[in-house]
Design a protein around this motif. Structure first.
Motif, PDB file in Angstrom:
ATOM      1  N   VAL A   1       0.925  -1.311   0.220  1.00  0.00           N
ATOM      2  CA  VAL A   1       0.045   0.040   0.072  1.00  0.00           C
ATOM      3  C   VAL A   1       0.873   1.102  -0.117  1.00  0.00           C
ATOM      4  O   VAL A   1       2.114   1.100   0.622  1.00  0.00           O
ATOM      5  CB  VAL A   1      -0.982   0.199   1.181  1.00  0.00           C
ATOM      6  CG1 VAL A   1      -1.996  -0.919   1.219  1.00  0.00           C
ATOM      7  CG2 VAL A   1      -0.262  -0.238   2.531  1.00  0.00           C
ATOM      8  N   PRO A   2       0.368   2.367  -0.453  1.00  0.00           N
ATOM      9  CA  PRO A   2       1.283   3.672  -0.869  1.00  0.00           C
ATOM     10  C   PRO A   2       1.488   4.382   0.605  1.00  0.00           C
ATOM     11  O   PRO A   2       2.712   4.884   0.597  1.00  0.00           O
ATOM     12  CB  PRO A   2       0.437   4.414  -1.681  1.00  0.00           C
ATOM     13  CG  PRO A   2      -1.118   4.125  -1.533  1.00  0.00           C
ATOM     14  CD  PRO A   2      -0.692   2.635  -1.195  1.00  0.00           C
ATOM     15  N   TYR A   3       0.717   4.285   1.627  1.00  0.00           N
ATOM     16  CA  TYR A   3       0.794   5.051   2.684  1.00  0.00           C
ATOM     17  C   TYR A   3       1.121   3.829   4.167  1.00  0.00           C
ATOM     18  O   TYR A   3       0.614   2.917   4.190  1.00  0.00           O
ATOM     19  CB  TYR A   3      -0.307   5.824   3.003  1.00  0.00           C
ATOM     20  CG  TYR A   3      -0.518   6.839   1.839  1.00  0.00           C
ATOM     21  CD1 TYR A   3       0.100   8.022   1.847  1.00  0.00           C
ATOM     22  CD2 TYR A   3      -1.423   6.572   1.000  1.00  0.00           C
ATOM     23  CE1 TYR A   3       0.106   9.097   1.088  1.00  0.00           C
ATOM     24  CE2 TYR A   3      -1.655   7.462  -0.079  1.00  0.00           C
ATOM     25  CZ  TYR A   3      -1.030   8.703  -0.173  1.00  0.00           C
ATOM     26  OH  TYR A   3      -1.227   9.619  -0.996  1.00  0.00           O
ATOM     27  N   VAL A   4       2.117   4.175   4.929  1.00  0.00           N
ATOM     28  CA  VAL A   4       2.316   3.577   6.183  1.00  0.00           C
ATOM     29  C   VAL A   4       2.397   4.574   7.435  1.00  0.00           C
ATOM     30  O   VAL A   4       3.117   5.739   7.036  1.00  0.00           O
ATOM     31  CB  VAL A   4       3.795   2.759   6.087  1.00  0.00           C
ATOM     32  CG1 VAL A   4       4.186   2.174   7.062  1.00  0.00           C
ATOM     33  CG2 VAL A   4       3.722   2.071   4.616  1.00  0.00           C
ATOM     34  N   TRP A   5       1.836   3.953   8.327  1.00  0.00           N
ATOM     35  CA  TRP A   5       1.796   4.917   9.647  1.00  0.00           C
ATOM     36  C   TRP A   5       3.409   4.967  10.074  1.00  0.00           C
ATOM     37  O   TRP A   5       4.242   3.947   9.988  1.00  0.00           O
ATOM     38  CB  TRP A   5       1.134   4.249  10.725  1.00  0.00           C
ATOM     39  CG  TRP A   5       0.899   5.062  11.890  1.00  0.00           C
ATOM     40  CD1 TRP A   5       1.530   4.909  13.169  1.00  0.00           C
ATOM     41  CD2 TRP A   5       0.042   6.280  12.092  1.00  0.00           C
ATOM     42  NE1 TRP A   5       0.958   5.701  14.149  1.00  0.00           N
ATOM     43  CE2 TRP A   5       0.165   6.703  13.354  1.00  0.00           C
ATOM     44  CE3 TRP A   5      -0.887   6.573  11.251  1.00  0.00           C
ATOM     45  CZ2 TRP A   5      -0.654   7.776  13.705  1.00  0.00           C
ATOM     46  CZ3 TRP A   5      -1.559   7.719  11.533  1.00  0.00           C
ATOM     47  CH2 TRP A   5      -1.402   8.418  13.018  1.00  0.00           C
ATOM     48  N   PRO A   6       3.879   5.899  10.248  1.00  0.00           N
ATOM     49  CA  PRO A   6       5.226   6.559  10.790  1.00  0.00           C
ATOM     50  C   PRO A   6       5.702   5.715  11.789  1.00  0.00           C
ATOM     51  O   PRO A   6       4.874   5.685  13.146  1.00  0.00           O
ATOM     52  CB  PRO A   6       5.241   7.820  11.150  1.00  0.00           C
ATOM     53  CG  PRO A   6       4.019   8.444  10.348  1.00  0.00           C
ATOM     54  CD  PRO A   6       2.998   7.442  10.497  1.00  0.00           C
ATOM     55  N   GLU A   7       6.910   5.205  11.664  1.00  0.00           N
ATOM     56  CA  GLU A   7       7.485   4.747  13.087  1.00  0.00           C
ATOM     57  C   GLU A   7       7.667   5.616  14.173  1.00  0.00           C
ATOM     58  O   GLU A   7       8.198   6.605  13.872  1.00  0.00           O
ATOM     59  CB  GLU A   7       8.672   3.689  12.487  1.00  0.00           C
ATOM     60  CG  GLU A   7       8.601   2.560  11.538  1.00  0.00           C
ATOM     61  CD  GLU A   7       9.771   1.771  11.228  1.00  0.00           C
ATOM     62  OE1 GLU A   7      10.786   2.004  11.908  1.00  0.00           O
ATOM     63  OE2 GLU A   7       9.988   0.827  10.500  1.00  0.00           O
ATOM     64  N   GLY A   8       7.381   4.834  15.356  1.00  0.00           N
ATOM     65  CA  GLY A   8       7.839   5.978  16.427  1.00  0.00           C
ATOM     66  C   GLY A   8       6.819   6.931  16.842  1.00  0.00           C
ATOM     67  O   GLY A   8       6.543   7.374  17.936  1.00  0.00           O
ATOM     68  N   VAL A   9       5.644   6.952  16.071  1.00  0.00           N
ATOM     69  CA  VAL A   9       4.532   7.702  16.354  1.00  0.00           C
ATOM     70  C   VAL A   9       3.452   6.844  16.919  1.00  0.00           C
ATOM     71  O   VAL A   9       3.097   5.876  16.522  1.00  0.00           O
ATOM     72  CB  VAL A   9       4.039   8.374  14.894  1.00  0.00           C
ATOM     73  CG1 VAL A   9       2.743   9.496  15.353  1.00  0.00           C
ATOM     74  CG2 VAL A   9       5.067   9.274  14.252  1.00  0.00           C
ATOM     75  N   PRO A  10       2.905   7.344  17.875  1.00  0.00           N
ATOM     76  CA  PRO A  10       1.813   6.536  18.711  1.00  0.00           C
ATOM     77  C   PRO A  10       0.926   6.204  17.859  1.00  0.00           C
ATOM     78  O   PRO A  10       0.272   7.056  17.045  1.00  0.00           O
ATOM     79  CB  PRO A  10       1.608   7.610  19.683  1.00  0.00           C
ATOM     80  CG  PRO A  10       2.639   8.450  20.149  1.00  0.00           C
ATOM     81  CD  PRO A  10       3.237   8.641  18.680  1.00  0.00           C
ATOM     82  N   ARG A  11       0.173   4.991  17.970  1.00  0.00           N
ATOM     83  CA  ARG A  11      -1.027   4.672  17.194  1.00  0.00           C
ATOM     84  C   ARG A  11      -2.115   5.360  17.594  1.00  0.00           C
ATOM     85  O   ARG A  11      -2.481   5.651  18.656  1.00  0.00           O
ATOM     86  CB  ARG A  11      -0.883   3.053  17.259  1.00  0.00           C
ATOM     87  CG  ARG A  11       0.030   2.196  17.015  1.00  0.00           C
ATOM     88  CD  ARG A  11      -0.258   0.875  17.011  1.00  0.00           C
ATOM     89  NE  ARG A  11       0.881  -0.091  16.503  1.00  0.00           N
ATOM     90  CZ  ARG A  11       0.884  -1.328  16.466  1.00  0.00           C
ATOM     91  NH1 ARG A  11      -0.276  -2.073  16.815  1.00  0.00           N
ATOM     92  NH2 ARG A  11       2.003  -2.156  16.188  1.00  0.00           N
ATOM     93  N   PRO A  12      -2.923   5.609  16.440  1.00  0.00           N
ATOM     94  CA  PRO A  12      -4.019   6.329  16.752  1.00  0.00           C
ATOM     95  C   PRO A  12      -5.121   5.616  17.405  1.00  0.00           C
ATOM     96  O   PRO A  12      -5.112   4.254  17.529  1.00  0.00           O
ATOM     97  CB  PRO A  12      -4.632   6.744  15.224  1.00  0.00           C
ATOM     98  CG  PRO A  12      -4.018   5.581  14.427  1.00  0.00           C
ATOM     99  CD  PRO A  12      -2.819   5.380  15.328  1.00  0.00           C
ATOM    100  N   LEU A  13      -6.066   6.155  18.001  1.00  0.00           N
ATOM    101  CA  LEU A  13      -7.155   5.500  18.790  1.00  0.00           C
ATOM    102  C   LEU A  13      -8.322   5.627  17.895  1.00  0.00           C
ATOM    103  O   LEU A  13      -8.895   6.578  17.419  1.00  0.00           O
ATOM    104  CB  LEU A  13      -7.456   6.419  20.009  1.00  0.00           C
ATOM    105  CG  LEU A  13      -6.319   6.272  21.140  1.00  0.00           C
ATOM    106  CD1 LEU A  13      -6.739   6.960  22.412  1.00  0.00           C
ATOM    107  CD2 LEU A  13      -5.821   4.862  21.477  1.00  0.00           C
ATOM    108  N   LEU A  14      -8.895   4.315  17.442  1.00  0.00           N
ATOM    109  CA  LEU A  14      -9.952   4.330  16.873  1.00  0.00           C
ATOM    110  C   LEU A  14     -11.138   3.140  17.366  1.00  0.00           C
ATOM    111  O   LEU A  14     -10.525   2.149  18.117  1.00  0.00           O
ATOM    112  CB  LEU A  14      -9.808   3.685  15.284  1.00  0.00           C
ATOM    113  CG  LEU A  14      -8.967   4.886  14.497  1.00  0.00           C
ATOM    114  CD1 LEU A  14      -8.321   4.289  13.098  1.00  0.00           C
ATOM    115  CD2 LEU A  14      -9.869   6.004  14.104  1.00  0.00           C
TER     116      LEU A  14
END
Length: 222
Positions: A161-174
């Protein structure tokens, strides 16, 4: 939602509000209802339910609408609205069907197009090429956040996939309850349709808006 049908092209279904929606033939756009869409999408879980908690198509749609440019916010919110009538068929399932029989995928695509056309006519939506590109990008950005937040062992496999959640950034709350997702979807509809502020008092509204603003700045690969 009750699903009822006759044979062949007379197939139809009954919605939560009691409306009869034709599936075997083009449905009457007047029977497409915002409350039905919100009700159904809020109860359908993304990723075939393989998530840490309930994460609905309705919540996903709201996130995509916040991540998309303002000029397509409403169209982005409604990009999966047809799934209220045919269900959320995952991308891997569609790929598997394509490998088995292109005819099945063609028929499924025709049904999706039919329902999308009814939704667009009912709500006066216009989606040109530029809008489609913008909505697809917002959808893929939302996917990056969803993988990080809702999939228990994400990162073990390459999704390409073209976009990846940045490493080291807290995961979003969903992941909000279905009744909250339903109300949030309806609220976001009127907000996007009128361009006015939302009176929704659900904390998830501002949280998804803030996450959407962050996703809007995301670049491919990070």
């Amino acid at each position: 939602m009750s699903v009822l049908h006759d044979e062949g092209c007379d197939a139809w279904m009954e919605t939560a509000s009691g409306r009869k929606i034709l599936l075997g033939r083009p449905p009457d756009p007047a029977e497409i209802d915002l409350e039905d869409i919100a009700h159904s999408l809020s109860r359908q879980c993304r990723f075939a339910g393989h998530t840490l908690g309930h994460y609905s198509v309705a919540e996903h749609s709201v996130l995509v609408s916040f991540a998309a440019p303002a000029f397509v916010a409403l169209e982005a919110l409604m990009h999966d609205a047809h799934e209220a009538y045919i269900g959320d068929i995952t991308a891997p399932v569609k790929a598997a069907l394509r490998g088995l029989d292109d005819g099945i995928v063609f028929s499924l695509g025709a049904l999706e197009d039919r329902m999308e056309a009814a939704v667009r006519e009912r709500f006066g939506l216009t989606v040109d090429h530029n809008a489609e590109v913008a909505i697809k990008a917002a959808d893929m950005k939302a996917l990056a956040a969803e993988r990080a937040a809702m999939l228990p062992r994400t990162g073990r496999h390459d999704w390409r996939v073209p976009y990846v959640w940045p490493e080291g950034v807290p995961r979003p709350l969903l992941g909000i309850p279905a009744h909250d997702a339903r109300n949030l979807f309806v609220c976001r509809y009127y907000e996007a349709a009128t361009g006015r502020g939302c009176r929704c008092d659900l904390p998830a509204h501002d949280e998804l808006r803030d996450l959407g603003d962050r996703l809007a700045l995301m670049r491919p690969g990070r």
